[in-house]
Design a protein around this motif. Sequence first.
Motif, PDB file in Angstrom:
ATOM      1  N   GLU A   1      45.094  61.547  32.896  1.00 48.96           N
ATOM      2  CA  GLU A   1      44.235  62.709  32.622  1.00 48.96           C
ATOM      3  C   GLU A   1      43.819  63.381  33.929  1.00 48.96           C
ATOM      4  O   GLU A   1      43.894  64.584  34.092  1.00 48.96           O
ATOM      5  N   ARG A   2      43.371  62.531  34.805  1.00 50.18           N
ATOM      6  CA  ARG A   2      42.871  63.027  36.074  1.00 50.18           C
ATOM      7  C   ARG A   2      43.999  63.706  36.864  1.00 50.18           C
ATOM      8  O   ARG A   2      43.814  64.767  37.471  1.00 50.18           O
ATOM      9  N   TYR A   3      45.154  63.072  36.830  1.00 43.80           N
ATOM     10  CA  TYR A   3      46.315  63.622  37.520  1.00 43.80           C
ATOM     11  C   TYR A   3      46.605  65.027  36.999  1.00 43.80           C
ATOM     12  O   TYR A   3      46.825  65.968  37.765  1.00 43.80           O
ATOM     13  N   ARG A   4      46.569  65.171  35.651  1.00 42.70           N
ATOM     14  CA  ARG A   4      46.869  66.486  35.052  1.00 42.70           C
ATOM     15  C   ARG A   4      45.853  67.534  35.479  1.00 42.70           C
ATOM     16  O   ARG A   4      46.210  68.649  35.866  1.00 42.70           O
ATOM     17  N   THR A   5      44.574  67.167  35.387  1.00 45.47           N
ATOM     18  CA  THR A   5      43.517  68.109  35.790  1.00 45.47           C
ATOM     19  C   THR A   5      43.731  68.550  37.231  1.00 45.47           C
ATOM     20  O   THR A   5      43.648  69.741  37.559  1.00 45.47           O
ATOM     21  N   GLU A   6      44.012  67.586  38.090  1.00 42.70           N
ATOM     22  CA  GLU A   6      44.148  67.924  39.511  1.00 42.70           C
ATOM     23  C   GLU A   6      45.406  68.749  39.774  1.00 42.70           C
ATOM     24  O   GLU A   6      45.401  69.630  40.638  1.00 42.70           O
TER      25      GLU A   6
ATOM     26  N   PRO B   1      50.394  57.886  37.357  1.00 44.18           N
ATOM     27  CA  PRO B   1      50.759  56.527  36.927  1.00 44.18           C
ATOM     28  C   PRO B   1      52.177  56.520  36.351  1.00 44.18           C
ATOM     29  O   PRO B   1      52.664  57.567  35.897  1.00 44.18           O
ATOM     30  N   ASP B   2      52.833  55.366  36.392  1.00 47.31           N
ATOM     31  CA  ASP B   2      54.188  55.269  35.840  1.00 47.31           C
ATOM     32  C   ASP B   2      54.185  55.554  34.342  1.00 47.31           C
ATOM     33  O   ASP B   2      53.206  55.291  33.647  1.00 47.31           O
ATOM     34  N   GLU B   3      55.316  56.083  33.859  1.00 45.54           N
ATOM     35  CA  GLU B   3      55.477  56.450  32.435  1.00 45.54           C
ATOM     36  C   GLU B   3      55.013  55.354  31.472  1.00 45.54           C
ATOM     37  O   GLU B   3      54.267  55.589  30.540  1.00 45.54           O
ATOM     38  N   GLY B   4      55.493  54.142  31.748  1.00 46.59           N
ATOM     39  CA  GLY B   4      55.265  53.056  30.800  1.00 46.59           C
ATOM     40  C   GLY B   4      53.824  52.549  30.747  1.00 46.59           C
ATOM     41  O   GLY B   4      53.469  51.815  29.827  1.00 46.59           O
ATOM     42  N   GLU B   5      53.001  52.964  31.689  1.00 45.57           N
ATOM     43  CA  GLU B   5      51.643  52.407  31.715  1.00 45.57           C
ATOM     44  C   GLU B   5      50.756  53.087  30.677  1.00 45.57           C
ATOM     45  O   GLU B   5      50.700  54.301  30.592  1.00 45.57           O
ATOM     46  N   THR B   6      50.055  52.255  29.892  1.00 44.84           N
ATOM     47  CA  THR B   6      49.288  52.823  28.784  1.00 44.84           C
ATOM     48  C   THR B   6      47.845  52.321  28.703  1.00 44.84           C
ATOM     49  O   THR B   6      47.099  52.741  27.846  1.00 44.84           O
ATOM     50  N   GLY B   7      47.444  51.413  29.558  1.00 45.96           N
ATOM     51  CA  GLY B   7      46.076  50.876  29.505  1.00 45.96           C
ATOM     52  C   GLY B   7      45.028  51.958  29.742  1.00 45.96           C
ATOM     53  O   GLY B   7      45.362  53.107  30.021  1.00 45.96           O
ATOM     54  N   THR B   8      43.757  51.587  29.600  1.00 44.60           N
ATOM     55  CA  THR B   8      42.658  52.539  29.783  1.00 44.60           C
ATOM     56  C   THR B   8      42.706  53.153  31.184  1.00 44.60           C
ATOM     57  O   THR B   8      42.517  54.368  31.342  1.00 44.60           O
TER      58      THR B   8
ATOM     59  N   TYR C   1      43.224  57.117  31.994  1.00 40.76           N
ATOM     60  CA  TYR C   1      42.256  57.863  32.806  1.00 40.76           C
ATOM     61  C   TYR C   1      42.960  58.557  33.969  1.00 40.76           C
ATOM     62  O   TYR C   1      42.778  59.747  34.211  1.00 40.76           O
ATOM     63  N   LEU C   2      43.785  57.790  34.662  1.00 41.99           N
ATOM     64  CA  LEU C   2      44.460  58.317  35.838  1.00 41.99           C
ATOM     65  C   LEU C   2      45.396  59.465  35.460  1.00 41.99           C
ATOM     66  O   LEU C   2      45.496  60.480  36.167  1.00 41.99           O
TER      67      LEU C   2
END
Length: 323
Positions: free
Chosen positions: A269-274, A255-262, A266-267
């Motif tokens: 976190e998921r991006y990091r795990t993957e 997700p883009d840097e500025g995005e902070t919503g739920t 989530y995305l």
Amino acid sequence: MNKFVFFGGKGGVGKTTVSSAYGLKCARDGLETLLVSTDPAHSTSDVFDQQFDDDPEPVEGHENLFAMELDPEEEVQRHMTDIKSTMSDQVSPAIVNEIDRQIELAHRTPGAYEAALFDRFIDVMRSSEEYDRVVFDTSPTGGTLRLLALPEFLESWIERLTAKRTESVDLFEKAAIGDKEARQKLAEDPIIRRLTERKKLFEFAGETLREQSAFYLVLNPDELSIEESHRAVADLTEAGLTVGGLVVNKVAPEPDEGETGTGATYLRERYRTEQDRLARIREEFDQPVVAVIEQRVSEIKGDLLSEVTAELGIETAASPPQA
Ligand SMILES: Nc1ncnc2c1ncn2[C@@H]1O[C@H](COP(=O)(O)OP(=O)(O)OP(=O)(O)O)[C@@H](O)[C@H]1O
Ligand SMILES: [Mg+2]
């Protein structure tokens, strides 16, 4: 690049999508390309919005690209009918029914699908002179790849069967001393002939798979899929088949840097795990990761297929460029 290219992997990882994209890439590079798929649930027909069947047909709107779709259920039936008719010529009418029953039972066991498909794959490999490249989208059970790794095992099994049959024909002959026709039986024995044919077929398959084929595994950045790929690499390598590379599909976008919503959290976190798993894949496997394909919002066809095609780092050249 070898003439035959196989894509394998666990159910739903994206074998059909990646095979179609690679087939398209080869066709665009000017190679006469045949796509062979096996899974009627979601297959080449859905990707190209065109119904394919057992006979190769041109894919509309794409030059040099042909596709065929094998129906495993039909292949099992065909295989069964074929064996029944061979057998019924060999045995007395009294036991035909019992033999038919046994053959039907055998075709209901797990693996019958793969056995029948394996035979069809060999057929396709033998009759593909007009194509420069044949791309196989293997069945979702993973069993096909394992079977492909087995022609040598099948060959030696058939050798043992042939030896047994020779022995019994021989005994029969000894029992029939004085019967001048007996000696001929061995050479003409239809069962030995059939076994010899099968042996030749498996020899051809083993050779073609080792010398003219490349295998790629498609996986997703999840633990199960990684596990399964380790097993598949081990199976194939043990059989002397070379896995050319890994395609990691359905990777979450960042997700883009500025995005902070739920949703964005989530995305992220998921991006990091993957991404961690992706790093692990690069480290743990000897095979190179030849493509990382992001998860799209909708299924892959049309323009999206073209995009994925452009992301595939698998060469198409008939022979690798000289260094
Ligand atoms: N990168 C992606 N982004 C979004 N959707 C995808 C992606 N890759 C594949 N899909 C979709 O996921 C579904 C499964 O993909 P596909 O049919 O290629 O997998 P498969 O491994 O062939 O499955 P099966 O084991 O059932 O044969 C399809 O609807 C496909 O469009
Ligand atoms: Mg599929």
